[in-house]
Motif scaffolding. Structure first.
Motif: not given
Ligand code: 6PG
Length: 236
Positions: A174, A202, A142, A149, A179, A53-54, A80, A147, A51, A90, A78
């Motif tokens: 977060k 990161k 990450l 997922a 979740r 944005t990456t 939300r 954290h 999930g 996600n 995972d």
């Molecule tokens: C979520 C994601 C979470 C995400 C990391 C990195 O639901 O928020 O699963 O684990 O992968 O927080 O988030 P970005 O890719 O947005 O930096």
């Protein structure tokens, strides 16, 4: 009662890329290669999506690829606990970037029903996963606090052999606080695991990880180790 065997130590294969675009291109190619291999060997490809944005541009690249989509099965690492059509879901990000635009059969896209609340959704999704022994590929992100997922520092990571496959997460740091997450043990039950890590925020988490700090990402320990696709700038 099985012994609480501690998980095997994580093996990390660090792969550094000069630009985000190179990282995303490599990730796209790795995913497509893994799919070709799985489909040629077993006729199906079971992938768990990250999930956040990456991964968005990787999903957009997959959208332009030519693959045997009918053989793909998509899961989520995972979700939300927000309404099913909420912009922060996600599953919604992946659908908009990729899944709505390729011919993966709808009954092969296994969305976590997180709108039902964490406990019910976790129980439902554990049943969905019961018939899948090994995932072919797990994608993970990450977070700044290490954290992955929805496995957060100070929370249950589910990293023992008898851990549940899916965890209901309350008071996540977060947003949103509620979740659903696959456990570290279930995420490790995979032939291949790739972390996609980009963004200067990161850097501390990466340094901690490389210095052996037990961040949640370090709890993912598949037999073949994990590949960490990383922007080289984060090592500076
Ligand atoms: C979520 C994601 C979470 C995400 C990391 C990195 O639901 O928020 O699963 O684990 O992968 O927080 O988030 P970005 O890719 O947005 O930096």
């Amino acid at each position: 009662m099985p012994l609480l065997t501690s998980p095997p130590p994580q093996q990390c294969h660090w792969q550094n890329f000069n630009t985000t675009a190179e990282l995303e291109q490599a990730a796209t190619q790795t995913i497509l290669q893994a799919a070709l291999q799985a489909i040629s060997l077993r006729g199906t490809f079971h992938i768990v999506l990250a999930g956040g944005t990456t991964p968005r541009r990787v999903y957009e690249s997959l959208c332009k690829s030519d693959a045997d989509w009918a053989a793909w099965h998509v899961y989520f690492g995972d979700e939300r606990c927000l309404p099913a059509d909420h912009v922060e879901r996600n599953s919604g990000m992946a659908a908009k970037a990729w899944l709505n635009h390729v011919a993966i059969p709808l009954n092969h896209i296994h969305i976590i029903p997180a709108e039902k609340g964490a406990q019910v959704a976790a129980s439902n999704y554990a049943q969905t996963l019961a018939s899948i022994e090994l995932f072919d590929l797990v994608l993970l992100g990450l977070g700044e606090d290490g954290h992955t997922a929805s496995l957060f520092p100070g929370h249950d990571l589910g990293n023992t052999a008898n851990a549940p496959a899916v965890i209901a997460v309350e008071n996540a740091p977060k947003y949103p606080p509620q979740r659903v997450s696959l456990s570290a043990h279930r995420l490790s039950t995979a032939r291949k695991v790739i972390f996609l890590v980009s963004g200067t925020t990161k850097q501390q988490a990466v340094m901690d990880w490389r210095n052996g700090v037990a961040i949640p990402a370090a709890a993912i320990s598949p037999t073949n180790g994990v590949d960490v696709y990383l922007e080289a700038a984060l090592l500076a």
